[in-house]
Design a protein around this motif. Structure first.
Motif, mmCIF file in Angstrom:
data_model
loop_
_atom_site.group_PDB
_atom_site.id
_atom_site.type_symbol
_atom_site.label_atom_id
_atom_site.label_comp_id
_atom_site.label_asym_id
_atom_site.label_seq_id
_atom_site.Cartn_x
_atom_site.Cartn_y
_atom_site.Cartn_z
ATOM 1 N N GLN A 63 -21.958 58.493 9.472
ATOM 2 C CA GLN A 63 -20.532 58.510 9.796
ATOM 3 C C GLN A 63 -19.695 57.912 8.671
ATOM 4 O OE1 GLN A 63 -20.277 56.564 13.608
ATOM 5 N NE2 GLN A 63 -20.823 58.419 14.717
ATOM 6 N N LEU A 64 -20.133 56.794 8.137
ATOM 7 C CA LEU A 64 -19.373 56.142 7.069
ATOM 8 C C LEU A 64 -19.355 56.982 5.793
ATOM 9 C CD1 LEU A 64 -20.440 52.419 7.558
ATOM 10 C CD2 LEU A 64 -18.188 53.427 7.996
ATOM 11 N N HIS A 67 -16.895 59.857 6.293
ATOM 12 C CA HIS A 67 -15.537 59.329 6.237
ATOM 13 C C HIS A 67 -15.160 58.961 4.791
ATOM 14 C CE1 HIS A 67 -11.887 57.740 7.885
ATOM 15 N NE2 HIS A 67 -12.124 56.548 7.383
ATOM 16 N N CYS A 68 -16.063 58.341 4.093
ATOM 17 C CA CYS A 68 -15.851 57.959 2.695
ATOM 18 C C CYS A 68 -15.563 59.195 1.841
ATOM 19 C CB CYS A 68 -17.086 57.224 2.191
ATOM 20 S SG CYS A 68 -16.991 56.653 0.494
ATOM 21 N N ASN A 70 -14.417 62.078 2.818
ATOM 22 C CA ASN A 70 -13.102 62.607 3.188
ATOM 23 C C ASN A 70 -11.984 61.846 2.490
ATOM 24 O OD1 ASN A 70 -14.265 64.489 4.890
ATOM 25 N ND2 ASN A 70 -14.023 63.236 6.710
ATOM 26 N N GLY A 89 -9.347 67.709 10.766
ATOM 27 C CA GLY A 89 -10.591 66.971 10.668
ATOM 28 C C GLY A 89 -11.476 67.199 11.874
ATOM 29 N N LEU A 92 -15.925 62.503 14.021
ATOM 30 C CA LEU A 92 -16.986 61.706 13.408
ATOM 31 C C LEU A 92 -17.787 60.971 14.476
ATOM 32 C CD1 LEU A 92 -15.156 60.157 10.340
ATOM 33 C CD2 LEU A 92 -16.890 61.945 10.328
#
Length: 94
Positions: A63-64, A67-68, A70, A89, A92
């Motif tokens: 997940q991180l 997100h990172c 993105n 989006g 997540l």
């Protein structure tokens, strides 16, 4: 008057990640490694070159990293002042 341009960003969700995706981004955009290292320090969780062992840490890492990535693409894109920006989006899982 010049019409505004449209920019559409589509951010991937879980299932779009692949091993080494952040390292691959850094290979093409070297400035990103220092940004990621700063984020790692802020959240006290490794994002680059880390293969978690527990199922919980694997999910968190996935997940991180998504997100990172993105956020890095958003930082790279830098929309122009005369652009209309549309964001889409995927979940997540948060």
């Amino acid at each position: 008057m010049k019409p505004a341009s449209n920019i559409i960003y589509m951010f991937p969700g879980l299932g779009a990640e692949y091993p080494g995706m952040l390292a691959a981004f850094c290979k093409h955009y070297p400035w990103a490694e220092s940004v990621i290292k700063n984020w790692e320090s802020s959240i006290d969780f490794p994002l680059l070159n880390y293969e978690p062992q527990s199922a919980r840490d694997k999910e968190l890492s996935r997940q991180l990293q998504i997100h990172c990535l993105n956020l890095l693409w958003w930082k790279l894109a830098k929309p122009q002042a005369d652009s209309r920006v549309i964001c889409c989006g995927h979940s997540l899982g948060f």
